[in-house]
Design a protein around this motif. Structure first.
Motif, PDB file in Angstrom:
ATOM      1  N   TRP A  24       0.830  -1.201   0.000  1.00 16.63           N
ATOM      2  CA  TRP A  24       0.000   0.000   0.000  1.00 16.63           C
ATOM      3  C   TRP A  24       0.866   1.253   0.000  1.00 16.63           C
ATOM      4  O   TRP A  24       0.591   2.209  -0.724  1.00 16.63           O
ATOM      5  N   LEU A  25       1.913   1.252   0.824  1.00 16.18           N
ATOM      6  CA  LEU A  25       2.784   2.429   0.907  1.00 16.18           C
ATOM      7  C   LEU A  25       3.488   2.698  -0.418  1.00 16.18           C
ATOM      8  O   LEU A  25       3.607   3.852  -0.839  1.00 16.18           O
ATOM      9  N   GLY A  26       3.964   1.647  -1.078  1.00 15.55           N
ATOM     10  CA  GLY A  26       4.635   1.825  -2.369  1.00 15.55           C
ATOM     11  C   GLY A  26       3.704   2.428  -3.406  1.00 15.55           C
ATOM     12  O   GLY A  26       4.050   3.390  -4.103  1.00 15.55           O
ATOM     13  N   HIS A  35      17.087  -0.906   2.016  1.00 12.58           N
ATOM     14  CA  HIS A  35      16.719  -1.521   3.296  1.00 12.58           C
ATOM     15  C   HIS A  35      17.967  -1.802   4.121  1.00 12.58           C
ATOM     16  O   HIS A  35      19.090  -1.686   3.643  1.00 12.58           O
ATOM     17  N   ASP A  36      17.725  -2.227   5.367  1.00  9.35           N
ATOM     18  CA  ASP A  36      18.831  -2.461   6.295  1.00  9.35           C
ATOM     19  C   ASP A  36      19.253  -3.931   6.405  1.00  9.35           C
ATOM     20  O   ASP A  36      20.068  -4.278   7.240  1.00  9.35           O
ATOM     21  N   ARG A  37      18.676  -4.799   5.626  1.00 12.45           N
ATOM     22  CA  ARG A  37      19.025  -6.223   5.542  1.00 12.45           C
ATOM     23  C   ARG A  37      18.527  -7.064   6.728  1.00 12.45           C
ATOM     24  O   ARG A  37      18.887  -8.219   6.884  1.00 12.45           O
ATOM     25  N   HIS A  38      17.705  -6.534   7.577  1.00 13.42           N
ATOM     26  CA  HIS A  38      17.117  -7.337   8.653  1.00 13.42           C
ATOM     27  C   HIS A  38      16.315  -8.468   8.005  1.00 13.42           C
ATOM     28  O   HIS A  38      15.656  -8.254   6.983  1.00 13.42           O
ATOM     29  N   PRO A  39      16.346  -9.676   8.554  1.00 11.71           N
ATOM     30  CA  PRO A  39      15.655 -10.816   7.926  1.00 11.71           C
ATOM     31  C   PRO A  39      14.157 -10.591   7.665  1.00 11.71           C
ATOM     32  O   PRO A  39      13.628 -11.085   6.663  1.00 11.71           O
ATOM     33  N   VAL A  40      13.480  -9.845   8.490  1.00 10.06           N
ATOM     34  CA  VAL A  40      12.050  -9.609   8.307  1.00 10.06           C
ATOM     35  C   VAL A  40      11.775  -8.664   7.135  1.00 10.06           C
ATOM     36  O   VAL A  40      10.720  -8.718   6.514  1.00 10.06           O
ATOM     37  N   ILE A  41      12.724  -7.829   6.807  1.00  7.43           N
ATOM     38  CA  ILE A  41      12.511  -6.755   5.842  1.00  7.43           C
ATOM     39  C   ILE A  41      12.427  -7.229   4.396  1.00  7.43           C
ATOM     40  O   ILE A  41      11.837  -6.565   3.556  1.00  7.43           O
ATOM     41  N   THR A  42      12.957  -8.366   4.066  1.00  5.37           N
ATOM     42  CA  THR A  42      12.974  -8.841   2.680  1.00  5.37           C
ATOM     43  C   THR A  42      11.592  -8.823   2.045  1.00  5.37           C
ATOM     44  O   THR A  42      11.405  -8.264   0.959  1.00  5.37           O
ATOM     45  N   GLU A  43      10.619  -9.435   2.684  1.00  3.40           N
ATOM     46  CA  GLU A  43       9.270  -9.485   2.110  1.00  3.40           C
ATOM     47  C   GLU A  43       8.612  -8.108   2.094  1.00  3.40           C
ATOM     48  O   GLU A  43       7.917  -7.758   1.143  1.00  3.40           O
ATOM     49  N   PHE A  44       8.843  -7.301   3.111  1.00  3.07           N
ATOM     50  CA  PHE A  44       8.304  -5.941   3.119  1.00  3.07           C
ATOM     51  C   PHE A  44       8.850  -5.149   1.921  1.00  3.07           C
ATOM     52  O   PHE A  44       8.105  -4.446   1.249  1.00  3.07           O
ATOM     53  N   THR A  45      10.144  -5.269   1.669  1.00  2.75           N
ATOM     54  CA  THR A  45      10.770  -4.541   0.565  1.00  2.75           C
ATOM     55  C   THR A  45      10.207  -5.000  -0.770  1.00  2.75           C
ATOM     56  O   THR A  45       9.871  -4.180  -1.634  1.00  2.75           O
ATOM     57  N   ASP A  46      10.085  -6.307  -0.938  1.00  2.00           N
ATOM     58  CA  ASP A  46       9.524  -6.842  -2.179  1.00  2.00           C
ATOM     59  C   ASP A  46       8.114  -6.309  -2.406  1.00  2.00           C
ATOM     60  O   ASP A  46       7.769  -5.877  -3.504  1.00  2.00           O
ATOM     61  N   ARG A  47       7.321  -6.319  -1.373  1.00  2.00           N
ATOM     62  CA  ARG A  47       5.929  -5.850  -1.505  1.00  2.00           C
ATOM     63  C   ARG A  47       5.875  -4.352  -1.816  1.00  2.00           C
ATOM     64  O   ARG A  47       5.054  -3.916  -2.614  1.00  2.00           O
ATOM     65  N   LEU A  48       6.721  -3.551  -1.177  1.00  2.00           N
ATOM     66  CA  LEU A  48       6.720  -2.118  -1.459  1.00  2.00           C
ATOM     67  C   LEU A  48       7.067  -1.875  -2.929  1.00  2.00           C
ATOM     68  O   LEU A  48       6.404  -1.092  -3.609  1.00  2.00           O
ATOM     69  N   CYS A  49       8.081  -2.566  -3.421  1.00  2.00           N
ATOM     70  CA  CYS A  49       8.471  -2.410  -4.820  1.00  2.00           C
ATOM     71  C   CYS A  49       7.334  -2.810  -5.758  1.00  2.00           C
ATOM     72  O   CYS A  49       7.044  -2.109  -6.739  1.00  2.00           O
ATOM     73  N   ARG A  50       6.668  -3.919  -5.463  1.00  2.00           N
ATOM     74  CA  ARG A  50       5.564  -4.375  -6.323  1.00  2.00           C
ATOM     75  C   ARG A  50       4.378  -3.414  -6.254  1.00  2.00           C
ATOM     76  O   ARG A  50       3.697  -3.207  -7.258  1.00  2.00           O
ATOM     77  N   GLY A  51       4.126  -2.830  -5.103  1.00  2.00           N
ATOM     78  CA  GLY A  51       3.071  -1.828  -5.018  1.00  2.00           C
ATOM     79  C   GLY A  51       3.386  -0.617  -5.879  1.00  2.00           C
ATOM     80  O   GLY A  51       2.520  -0.083  -6.576  1.00  2.00           O
ATOM     81  N   ALA A  52       4.633  -0.177  -5.849  1.00  2.00           N
ATOM     82  CA  ALA A  52       5.043   0.997  -6.625  1.00  2.00           C
ATOM     83  C   ALA A  52       4.924   0.759  -8.132  1.00  2.00           C
ATOM     84  O   ALA A  52       4.496   1.650  -8.867  1.00  2.00           O
ATOM     85  N   ILE A  53       5.284  -0.418  -8.602  1.00  2.00           N
ATOM     86  CA  ILE A  53       5.217  -0.666 -10.055  1.00  2.00           C
ATOM     87  C   ILE A  53       3.785  -0.904 -10.527  1.00  2.00           C
ATOM     88  O   ILE A  53       3.528  -0.904 -11.728  1.00  2.00           O
ATOM     89  N   PRO A  65      11.611  10.527  -5.261  1.00  2.00           N
ATOM     90  CA  PRO A  65      11.187  10.034  -3.948  1.00  2.00           C
ATOM     91  C   PRO A  65      11.780   8.663  -3.667  1.00  2.00           C
ATOM     92  O   PRO A  65      12.311   8.001  -4.571  1.00  2.00           O
ATOM     93  N   GLY A  66      11.632   8.223  -2.428  1.00  2.00           N
ATOM     94  CA  GLY A  66      12.162   6.908  -2.089  1.00  2.00           C
ATOM     95  C   GLY A  66      11.618   6.372  -0.788  1.00  2.00           C
ATOM     96  O   GLY A  66      10.823   7.021  -0.099  1.00  2.00           O
ATOM     97  N   ALA A  67      12.078   5.166  -0.469  1.00  2.00           N
ATOM     98  CA  ALA A  67      11.662   4.495   0.760  1.00  2.00           C
ATOM     99  C   ALA A  67      12.839   3.740   1.339  1.00  2.00           C
ATOM    100  O   ALA A  67      13.626   3.136   0.595  1.00  2.00           O
ATOM    101  N   TRP A  68      12.963   3.791   2.651  1.00  2.00           N
ATOM    102  CA  TRP A  68      13.979   3.022   3.368  1.00  2.00           C
ATOM    103  C   TRP A  68      13.266   2.169   4.393  1.00  2.00           C
ATOM    104  O   TRP A  68      12.469   2.673   5.191  1.00  2.00           O
TER     105      TRP A  68
END
Length: 168
Positions: free
Chosen positions: A31-33, A49-67, A98-101
């Motif tokens: 949604w945010l992306g 991203h900061d490479r925390h193990p939980v962040i991988t799926e969040f990052t993927d979803r943000l990118c897919r929302g943006a595209i 713009p961007g997201a971290w």
């Protein structure tokens, strides 16, 4: 909305912050992306991203929302593991986009996820520069969806390490 959240306490502090699981889930990043692209009216963003193990799926979803944000056909520059400062410098380096971290921290078996959103000037979004509008879109279940397959954007991996100067 398939998996609602209480947007007021989660969509704050420049993006979204919450305990995972519980207050925040991976769909929030989608949604945010999408909302970032639409509220900023852009065809290009950068994500790191900061490479925390939980962040991988969040990052993927943000990118897919943006595209998949309406008709914008957004190109996501995926920077991978970078510091927040490196992302901010990259936003300027790539022409003021713009961007997201995304980051996470685990303490006492509690993981807190933070998605920080930036405008094209490298400033963290606040309620007057888009965050309030994003919160409202999420609360009202008006998260932007693609209008058709031709409007879909791309995710472009960035394979360079960013230095303190923001240049590869």
């Amino acid at each position: 909305m398939l998996n609602p959240i209480d947007a007021a306490p989660v969509v704050r502090d420049g993006g979204a912050v919450g305990q995972y699981p519980g207050q925040i889930h991976e769909g929030v990043a989608w949604w945010l992306g999408a909302c970032l692209v639409v509220t900023q009216k852009v065809t290009r963003i950068a994500v790191a991203h900061d490479r925390h193990p939980v962040i991988t799926e969040f990052t993927d979803r943000l990118c897919r929302g943006a595209i998949n944000a309406q008709h914008y056909a957004c190109n996501v520059l995926y920077l991978g593991n970078q510091t927040e400062d490196q992302l901010r410098k990259a936003l300027t380096h790539f022409g003021g986009i713009p961007g997201a971290w995304l980051s996470a921290e685990t303490a006492n078996d509690i993981t807190t996820v933070c998605v920080r959103l930036y405008d094209r000037h490298g400033r963290v979004l606040d309620d007057t520069t888009g965050l309030g509008q994003i919160r409202s879109l999420i609360e009202q279940d008006h998260v932007p969806i693609p209008v058709n397959e031709q409007a879909k954007g791309t995710i472009e991996p960035w394979h360079h390490e960013l230095t303190d100067g923001g240049r590869p």
